[in-house]
Write a protein that holds these residues in place. Structure first.
Motif: not given
Length: 230
Positions: A90-92, A1-5, A103-105
């Motif tokens: 980010v999704l767009n 899975m991709d990760i967004i921070i 994940v919270n930064g």
């Protein structure tokens, strides 16, 4: 899975000692806090997206001189979109197709993301939230859950005693964000919507050394933890 921070916050709670630095770029141990996050996360994903808003040029400079630049992709908000809007942005502007981590930064946890992913895939939740137990939930608010399902979020108050809190790690199906637009909150809009529909699960991390470094006291505690680490 991709990760967004999520790294877009101004960091008002820690502004008294941050000297204007974004929280994720503050020094910890022999590096920066973002080094700790990326070292932990790189083994779980081939692509990590940094959601940026406050002083993005500092993150770009960091990436240009780091070993992470080949697989960490910055996505910059044109204006502050809050936590939910930041994810949608980010999704767009990425190739994320189905389910992904968030994940919270500004927090760190001993959570096992591989086990969390397996838990998510076994269940039928649209989203899963990471949960850790703390001695006093007053600063965070708490989570009421049963049989793996999140039932409600209890607001912050003076002193609530020990309980389960949101540790800043999530897995979501991309489709749940399609009903939202522009500026909205993950915590106040998305998560309550999933609870109301009975489709939010909780993943527990027992004995977690959770730290939210977004306040001076816990930032100093984190620095002490990493002072003698290589």
């Amino acid at each position: 899975m991709d990760i967004i921070i999520l790294c877009g916050g101004i960091g008002s709670r820690i502004s008294s000692i941050s000297e204007g630095l974004p929280k994720a770029l503050m020094p910890v141990g022999n590096g920066l806090f973002i080094d700790i996050l990326l070292n932990r996360l790189e083994k779980f994903s081939k692509t990590i997206y940094l959601s940026l808003c406050y002083k993005p040029e500092l993150f770009l400079a960091f990436l240009n001189n780091s070993k992470y630049k080949e697989f960490v992709k910055p996505i910059i908000e044109k204006e502050p979109l809050d936590t939910g809007g930041a994810i949608l942005n980010v999704l767009n502007n990425s190739n994320i197709e189905s389910s992904f981590f968030v994940v919270n930064g500004d927090s760190i946890s001993d959570i096992n993301l591989r086990a969390m992913k397996n838990y998510y895939l076994r269940k039928n939740w649209a989203g899963v939230i990471g949960m850790s137990k703390v001695p006093d939930t007053a600063r965070y608010g708490s989570i009421d859950y049963k049989d793996g399902q999140v039932l409600s979020f209890i607001e912050k108050s003076g002193s609530n005693g020990s309980g389960w809190i949101n540790n800043g790690h999530y897995i979501f199906n991309k489709d749940i964000f399609q009903k939202f637009s522009n500026r909205f909150s993950l915590e106040k809009d998305v998560l309550p919507d999933l609870v109301e529909k009975n489709i939010l699960g909780g993943f527990v991390t027992e004995g977690d050394n959770f730290i939210d470094m977004g306040v001076p006291e816990d930032y100093r505690r984190l620095c002490l933890d990493y002072k003698n680490k290589p």
